[in-house]
Design an enzyme around this catalytic site. Structure first.
Site, PDB file in Angstrom:
ATOM      1  N   HIS A  18       5.235   8.906  10.693  1.00  0.00           N
ATOM      2  CA  HIS A  18       4.305   9.854  10.087  1.00  0.00           C
ATOM      3  C   HIS A  18       3.054   9.937  10.968  1.00  0.00           C
ATOM      4  O   HIS A  18       3.001   9.318  12.046  1.00  0.00           O
ATOM      5  CB  HIS A  18       3.970   9.470   8.638  1.00  0.00           C
ATOM      6  N   HIS A  21       1.453   6.755  12.390  1.00  0.00           N
ATOM      7  CA  HIS A  21       2.086   6.237  13.605  1.00  0.00           C
ATOM      8  C   HIS A  21       1.618   7.035  14.819  1.00  0.00           C
ATOM      9  O   HIS A  21       1.334   6.474  15.884  1.00  0.00           O
ATOM     10  CB  HIS A  21       3.610   6.348  13.507  1.00  0.00           C
ATOM     11  N   CYS A 124       5.813 -10.995   0.377  1.00  0.00           N
ATOM     12  CA  CYS A 124       5.872  -9.537   0.344  1.00  0.00           C
ATOM     13  C   CYS A 124       6.772  -9.075   1.492  1.00  0.00           C
ATOM     14  O   CYS A 124       6.436  -9.298   2.663  1.00  0.00           O
ATOM     15  CB  CYS A 124       4.482  -8.923   0.480  1.00  0.00           C
ATOM     16  N   CYS A 127       5.021  -6.527   3.906  1.00  0.00           N
ATOM     17  CA  CYS A 127       4.137  -7.134   4.915  1.00  0.00           C
ATOM     18  C   CYS A 127       4.880  -8.148   5.770  1.00  0.00           C
ATOM     19  O   CYS A 127       4.405  -8.519   6.835  1.00  0.00           O
ATOM     20  CB  CYS A 127       2.963  -7.837   4.248  1.00  0.00           C
ATOM     21  N   CYS A 141       0.536  -7.241  -4.038  1.00  0.00           N
ATOM     22  CA  CYS A 141       0.168  -7.279  -2.620  1.00  0.00           C
ATOM     23  C   CYS A 141      -0.967  -6.289  -2.387  1.00  0.00           C
ATOM     24  O   CYS A 141      -0.873  -5.125  -2.792  1.00  0.00           O
ATOM     25  CB  CYS A 141       1.379  -6.906  -1.770  1.00  0.00           C
ATOM     26  N   HIS A 144       0.559  -3.236  -0.173  1.00  0.00           N
ATOM     27  CA  HIS A 144       1.655  -2.394  -0.665  1.00  0.00           C
ATOM     28  C   HIS A 144       1.635  -2.161  -2.173  1.00  0.00           C
ATOM     29  O   HIS A 144       2.463  -1.405  -2.689  1.00  0.00           O
ATOM     30  CB  HIS A 144       3.005  -2.998  -0.245  1.00  0.00           C
ATOM     31  N   LYS A 298      -3.453   7.815   0.122  1.00  0.00           N
ATOM     32  CA  LYS A 298      -2.761   7.006   1.112  1.00  0.00           C
ATOM     33  C   LYS A 298      -1.359   7.559   1.339  1.00  0.00           C
ATOM     34  O   LYS A 298      -0.695   7.997   0.402  1.00  0.00           O
ATOM     35  CB  LYS A 298      -2.664   5.546   0.634  1.00  0.00           C
ATOM     36  N   LYS A 301       5.786   7.243   0.830  1.00  0.00           N
ATOM     37  CA  LYS A 301       7.039   7.941   0.590  1.00  0.00           C
ATOM     38  C   LYS A 301       7.199   8.274  -0.895  1.00  0.00           C
ATOM     39  O   LYS A 301       7.738   9.321  -1.250  1.00  0.00           O
ATOM     40  CB  LYS A 301       8.214   7.088   1.068  1.00  0.00           C
TER      41      LYS A 301
END
Length: 470
Positions: A18, A21, A124, A127, A141, A144, A298, A301
């Site tokens: 995305h 990245h 997690c 992570c 977490c 996440h 944020k 997906k």
């Protein structure tokens, strides 16, 4: 000439790339291109992290063998190179033999600090890290927002506690320079809170048989972060003592890791400790960028708000995507993407900015029929361009601000055209002078744009002719 080694983080292949990245890869590419222009000897790498549990889980969900799954998905990340105009010198997969052998070699070099014990904790998978209760937020977490899994098994651990003082000294004295300062303070605070030895393996059963075997113990797989961090040296041929490893890592070189803020702890604490244990050189700079949000949310997906860099490139072009992410997203903090912001930037700065100046200038020159432009610009324009170049050089590490300097010069050229009105000039020598000044400035703009918008820079140079040697 300096030896410069620049790396990005390597990406999990359990999803598609995305714009977050894309931001990291482009930022690292700007650094690499800039150093090459300065005459430095640059080696720039990226890659994919394929030994993680999340990849295993995604393969199971897709109903594919894990090898088939990672082979299918890694290529999407490698294709970012062409789509985003990146200048990688190498791209490494963590399932390659050179990496497997290098990660196992690093393990052996750290054996004096490795021991085995039974352990239980909260893990997690997102992570790939254990968390303490007090590090969770409402039991979730912090990265996440999911409840970690309780794990109890016998694993290998690394004696991180023995490196706390040395790590603190290195970071405090900027021998390992962490950028920005806020991330440096965050890491120092983490060290001061008390370091704990960390788990560096998982059982063969929990790993579902996927990953790199612990040397001498095939009942355990190397923890994905110990494995993944090693890519920075395995890509240089650490396993075989390749000359690149000595040139770009061990010898007097500048080693820069470009990473997201969410993985700063692994790079600023665990990785230097592992390197010290193995008797290897340390990175010089850890450059930590922020996150890209989409319309204030944020990227997720589950929210369905991931933005594909490939789709953006298909619609607007590579340099437009590079320009937006470098100019709109603050270099060292979070920034927001929206199609409205993208369109606004695209129209104002690209179509009506550099695009208009370039096309307009060349059209006036062609219409005027003036052919001799190899004349020196007048003192005023030379001084003006020199001033912009100085601001450009001094502030280069802030990409958004550096692009502002270039666009100030573009606006200065537009203003110069309106003031001089070269199409009204009847004296040929004066007209030649004005055009020469504009072409000289365009040449400078093309050169300054090269690290940021390489294709646009090339088109400007080609349009000017003589390789832009005005």
């Amino acid at each position: 000439m300096k030896n410069i080694f620049i790396t990005t983080a390597i990406d999990y292949v359990n999803g598609n790339p995305h714009i977050g990245h894309a931001l990291e890869k482009i930022q690292a590419d700007v650094m690499a291109r800039r150093h090459r222009l300065l005459g430095d000897n640059v080696y720039f790498i990226s890659g994919t992290d394929e030994n993680s549990l999340k990849n295993v889980q995604s393969a199971e969900k897709a109903g594919l063998p894990i090898q088939e799954y990672v082979d299918k998905h890694y290529s999407v990340f490698s294709e970012l190179k062409e789509a985003l105009g990146l200048s990688y010198d190498d791209f490494i997969r963590t399932i390659e033999e050179r990496h497997v052998l290098g990660a196992q070699k690093l393990w052996k070099m750290c054996e004096k600090d490795i021991y085995k014990k039974t352990y239980s904790g909260l893990y997690c998978v997102g992570c790939e890290e254990f968390y303490k209760e007090e590090e969770l937020i409402d039991g979730l977490c912090p990265e996440h927002k999911k409840a970690p899994e309780f794990i109890e098994e016998e694993n290998y651990f690394f004696k991180l506690t023995g490196y706390a003082d040395r790590l603190k000294d290195l970071i405090t004295q900027d021998k390992i320079r962490i950028v920005p300062e806020a991330r440096k303070n965050e890491i120092l605070s983490f060290i001061d809170s008390g370091l704990q030895d960390f788990c560096i393996s998982r059982s063969e059963a929990r790993a579902k048989g996927w990953g790199i075997d612990v040397p001498g113990d095939d009942s355990q797989k190397i923890w994905v972060w110990f494995d993944a961090l090693a890519n920075y040296i395995t890509a240089l041929g650490y396993a075989s003592d390749d000359s690149k490893f000595n040139t770009y890592w061990q010898e007097d070189s500048q080693k820069v890791h470009v990473i997201g803020k969410g993985i700063i702890r692994f790079h600023a604490v665990y990785w230097p400790a592992m390197l010290m244990s193995a008797g290897l050189a340390l990175p010089n700079t850890i450059f930590s960028h922020g996150y890209v949000t989409v319309d204030g949310e944020k990227i997720s997906k589950s929210l369905g708000n991931t933005i594909s860099p490939f789709d953006l490139v298909d619609k607007y072009g590579t340099d437009a995507v590079r320009y937006f992410l470098l100019s709109e997203i603050p270099t060292l903090s979070d920034g927001d993407f929206s199609y409205e912001k993208f369109e606004k930037r695209y129209n104002a700065d690209l179509a009506k900015g550099i695009g208009n100046l370039f096309a307009r200038t060349l059209a006036m020159v062609e219409k005027a029929g003036v052919v001799d432009f190899n004349i020196s610009p007048n003192d005023y324009t030379l001084e003006e361009v020199s001033s912009f170049r100085q601001k450009y050089d001094e502030g280069f590490s802030n990409f958004a601000e550096t692009l502002k300097v270039i666009w100030e010069l573009i606006r200065s050229c537009d203003k110069y055209i309106e003031e001089e009105k070269p199409w009204t000039l009847t004296e040929k020598s004066k007209q030649e002078e004005v055009f020469s000044n504009l072409l000289f400035a365009l040449d400078a703009i093309g050169e300054m744009l090269e690290p940021f918008m390489p294709d646009t820079s090339r088109k400007i140079k080609e349009g000017l002719g003589n390789n832009g040697s005005f």
